[in-house]
Design a protein around this motif. Structure first.
Motif, PDB file in Angstrom:
ATOM      1  N   ASP A 103       0.821  -1.203   0.000  1.00  0.00           N
ATOM      2  CA  ASP A 103       0.000   0.000   0.000  1.00  0.00           C
ATOM      3  C   ASP A 103       0.860   1.260   0.000  1.00  0.00           C
ATOM      4  N   LEU A 104       1.917   1.271   0.798  1.00  0.00           N
ATOM      5  CA  LEU A 104       2.769   2.468   0.833  1.00  0.00           C
ATOM      6  C   LEU A 104       3.473   2.669  -0.504  1.00  0.00           C
ATOM      7  N   VAL A 105       3.965   1.599  -1.113  1.00  0.00           N
ATOM      8  CA  VAL A 105       4.588   1.725  -2.439  1.00  0.00           C
ATOM      9  C   VAL A 105       3.577   2.266  -3.446  1.00  0.00           C
ATOM     10  N   THR A 106       2.346   1.747  -3.393  1.00  0.00           N
ATOM     11  CA  THR A 106       1.289   2.231  -4.283  1.00  0.00           C
ATOM     12  C   THR A 106       1.027   3.710  -4.046  1.00  0.00           C
ATOM     13  N   ALA A 107       0.977   4.121  -2.781  1.00  0.00           N
ATOM     14  CA  ALA A 107       0.740   5.528  -2.452  1.00  0.00           C
ATOM     15  C   ALA A 107       1.860   6.417  -2.982  1.00  0.00           C
ATOM     16  N   LEU A 108       3.102   5.986  -2.807  1.00  0.00           N
ATOM     17  CA  LEU A 108       4.236   6.788  -3.275  1.00  0.00           C
ATOM     18  C   LEU A 108       4.233   6.922  -4.792  1.00  0.00           C
ATOM     19  N   LYS A 109       3.894   5.849  -5.485  1.00  0.00           N
ATOM     20  CA  LYS A 109       3.818   5.919  -6.947  1.00  0.00           C
ATOM     21  C   LYS A 109       2.669   6.818  -7.389  1.00  0.00           C
ATOM     22  N   GLN A 143      12.917  -1.926  -1.203  1.00  0.00           N
ATOM     23  CA  GLN A 143      12.504  -2.852  -2.252  1.00  0.00           C
ATOM     24  C   GLN A 143      12.996  -2.313  -3.586  1.00  0.00           C
ATOM     25  N   GLY A 144      13.982  -2.964  -4.177  1.00  0.00           N
ATOM     26  CA  GLY A 144      14.543  -2.444  -5.415  1.00  0.00           C
ATOM     27  C   GLY A 144      15.291  -1.142  -5.156  1.00  0.00           C
ATOM     28  N   ALA A 145      15.231  -0.237  -6.108  1.00  0.00           N
ATOM     29  CA  ALA A 145      15.929   1.043  -5.999  1.00  0.00           C
ATOM     30  C   ALA A 145      15.045   2.033  -5.256  1.00  0.00           C
ATOM     31  N   GLY A 146      15.206   2.101  -3.944  1.00  0.00           N
ATOM     32  CA  GLY A 146      14.366   2.957  -3.125  1.00  0.00           C
ATOM     33  C   GLY A 146      14.475   4.431  -3.459  1.00  0.00           C
ATOM     34  N   ARG A 147      15.617   4.842  -3.998  1.00  0.00           N
ATOM     35  CA  ARG A 147      15.794   6.258  -4.335  1.00  0.00           C
ATOM     36  C   ARG A 147      14.873   6.700  -5.467  1.00  0.00           C
ATOM     37  N   LYS A 148      14.298   5.757  -6.196  1.00  0.00           N
ATOM     38  CA  LYS A 148      13.348   6.130  -7.238  1.00  0.00           C
ATOM     39  C   LYS A 148      12.017   6.580  -6.635  1.00  0.00           C
ATOM     40  N   LEU A 149      11.784   6.208  -5.373  1.00  0.00           N
ATOM     41  CA  LEU A 149      10.548   6.589  -4.701  1.00  0.00           C
ATOM     42  C   LEU A 149      10.726   7.780  -3.772  1.00  0.00           C
ATOM     43  N   ALA A 150      11.869   7.888  -3.116  1.00  0.00           N
ATOM     44  CA  ALA A 150      12.068   8.957  -2.143  1.00  0.00           C
ATOM     45  C   ALA A 150      13.538   9.291  -2.002  1.00  0.00           C
ATOM     46  N   ARG A 151      13.771  10.491  -1.534  1.00  0.00           N
ATOM     47  CA  ARG A 151      15.129  10.986  -1.379  1.00  0.00           C
ATOM     48  C   ARG A 151      15.691  10.737   0.020  1.00  0.00           C
ATOM     49  N   GLY A 152      14.828  10.383   0.952  1.00  0.00           N
ATOM     50  CA  GLY A 152      15.292  10.167   2.310  1.00  0.00           C
ATOM     51  C   GLY A 152      14.288   9.383   3.131  1.00  0.00           C
ATOM     52  N   LEU A 153      14.770   8.778   4.206  1.00  0.00           N
ATOM     53  CA  LEU A 153      13.969   7.972   5.125  1.00  0.00           C
ATOM     54  C   LEU A 153      14.226   8.442   6.545  1.00  0.00           C
ATOM     55  N   ILE A 154      13.154   8.722   7.288  1.00  0.00           N
ATOM     56  CA  ILE A 154      13.251   9.062   8.705  1.00  0.00           C
ATOM     57  C   ILE A 154      12.382   8.080   9.474  1.00  0.00           C
ATOM     58  N   THR A 155      12.943   7.451  10.499  1.00  0.00           N
ATOM     59  CA  THR A 155      12.150   6.523  11.309  1.00  0.00           C
ATOM     60  C   THR A 155      12.328   6.825  12.793  1.00  0.00           C
ATOM     61  N   MET A 156      11.280   6.496  13.554  1.00  0.00           N
ATOM     62  CA  MET A 156      11.268   6.723  14.984  1.00  0.00           C
ATOM     63  C   MET A 156      10.849   5.425  15.673  1.00  0.00           C
ATOM     64  N   SER A 157      11.805   4.791  16.353  1.00  0.00           N
ATOM     65  CA  SER A 157      11.544   3.548  17.095  1.00  0.00           C
ATOM     66  C   SER A 157      11.006   2.440  16.201  1.00  0.00           C
ATOM     67  N   ALA A 158      11.550   2.310  15.009  1.00  0.00           N
ATOM     68  CA  ALA A 158      11.032   1.323  14.066  1.00  0.00           C
ATOM     69  C   ALA A 158      11.446  -0.100  14.452  1.00  0.00           C
ATOM     70  N   PRO A 159      10.504  -1.044  14.485  1.00  0.00           N
ATOM     71  CA  PRO A 159      10.822  -2.453  14.776  1.00  0.00           C
ATOM     72  C   PRO A 159      11.223  -3.185  13.489  1.00  0.00           C
ATOM     73  N   ASP A 205      18.161  -7.429   4.916  1.00  0.00           N
ATOM     74  CA  ASP A 205      18.637  -8.155   3.739  1.00  0.00           C
ATOM     75  C   ASP A 205      18.397  -7.389   2.446  1.00  0.00           C
ATOM     76  N   ASP A 206      17.476  -6.417   2.474  1.00  0.00           N
ATOM     77  CA  ASP A 206      17.116  -5.679   1.265  1.00  0.00           C
ATOM     78  C   ASP A 206      17.839  -4.351   1.118  1.00  0.00           C
ATOM     79  N   VAL A 207      18.550  -3.915   2.150  1.00  0.00           N
ATOM     80  CA  VAL A 207      19.253  -2.633   2.081  1.00  0.00           C
ATOM     81  C   VAL A 207      20.423  -2.736   1.110  1.00  0.00           C
ATOM     82  N   ASP A 211      19.338   2.564  -2.152  1.00  0.00           N
ATOM     83  CA  ASP A 211      18.326   3.047  -1.214  1.00  0.00           C
ATOM     84  C   ASP A 211      18.667   4.456  -0.737  1.00  0.00           C
ATOM     85  N   PRO A 212      17.692   5.178  -0.183  1.00  0.00           N
ATOM     86  CA  PRO A 212      17.940   6.559   0.242  1.00  0.00           C
ATOM     87  C   PRO A 212      18.681   6.630   1.573  1.00  0.00           C
TER      88      PRO A 212
END
Length: 277
Positions: A103-109, A143-159, A205-207, A211-212
């Motif tokens: 769903d998030l990939v679909t939203a970003l596209k 998933q694949g080339a993440g930079r094609k979807l976004a320029r950066g990633l910010i996470t807070m307490s991600a499991p 394993d996917d990084v 990726d951004p």
């Protein structure tokens, strides 16, 4: 893509404040998002005032929560000059993994395809996720080339590490509940039968180098083991990616330390969004 129209307005403030518009980005349940626009941007014609954008992904252990949970953070981002987009996604157990990532990939596209109407500068998109939302964000952008979807990633307490979560390494009531949620609700297996599923579901394993860059937050003694964020940081650096890790003292989790994280987020966004890549 053609114009998408004005969307569904559920909250329009006066001219001095941001406008909020709701759109559907897909045909599945919970495929909707809230678009927060600075007043001047909202008044501009499509294709004008293309603006750096932060996409927000709410937490809730993959089973609950809503895009409106991050309304305060979205408003702060708009006041700082960004377009903010808060995304809903399908929830477990009704929709087990990988529905949330899909769903998030679909939203970003969708956002990228409709960028002219949304005033989104597609060269300056950052995804910010809290708690489970951070794991979903990272999974989508690795998933694949993440930079094609976004320029950066910010996470807070991600499991990030579901195997670590399933082992309940912090031994709290919250972590025990989350361990059961991961196995029973998200993956649909009992803990002793989940080893293979957990191995297949490792974000680490996917990084890779496509990726951004990332900005990661955690607390030293919170109920989501901070080793999750520490390991992602280490893996990202090993892949040659830019990564910054901030670990606060105490037990606060996710958005509960937003007030302290916000100045750091602003600084990082300013550097990341200063110019198109």
């Amino acid at each position: 893509m053609g114009a998408i129209g004005a969307g569904s307005f559920y909250s329009i403030a006066d001219e001095a404040r941001p406008s909020v518009r709701q759109f559907g980005y897909g045909e599945l349940p919970d495929n909707d998002l809230d678009l927060y626009l600075p007043a001047a941007v909202a008044a501009a014609k499509p294709g004008l005032m293309m603006t750096p954008t932060v996409v927000l992904v709410h937490g809730g252990s993959w089973t609950r929560g809503d895009k409106e949970d991050l309304a305060k953070q979205a408003q702060q981002l708009v006041e700082a000059g960004y377009v903010a987009i808060s995304v809903n996604y399908r929830l477990a157990p009704e929709s087990p993994w990988p529905a949330q990532r899909k769903d998030l990939v679909t939203a970003l596209k969708w956002i990228r395809a409709h960028a002219l109407d949304l005033h989104v500068d597609t060269s300056r998109i950052v995804v910010l996720g809290s708690s489970a939302g951070g794991e979903i964000a990272a999974a989508a952008l690795t998933q694949g080339a993440g930079r094609k979807l976004a320029r950066g990633l910010i996470t807070m307490s991600a499991p990030y590490d579901l195997g670590l979560i399933a082992r309940d390494t912090t031994l709290t009531d919250e972590s025990a509940e989350l361990a059961e949620t991961v196995t029973r609700d998200l993956l649909g297996c009992v803990s002793e039968e989940c080893d293979i599923d957990l191995e297949k579901r490792s974000v680490f394993d996917d990084v890779d180098s496509q990726d951004p860059p990332s900005l990661l937050f955690a607390s030293q003694r919170e109920w989501v083991d901070p080793q999750n964020s520490i390991r992602y940081h280490q893996v990202a650096l090993a892949q040659g990616l830019e990564s910054r890790l901030v670990v606060f003292q105490g037990r606060r989790h996710g958005m509960t330390y937003w007030r302290d994280a916000w100045p750091i987020v602003q600084e990082w966004l300013t550097a990341r969004m200063a110019a198109p890549k």
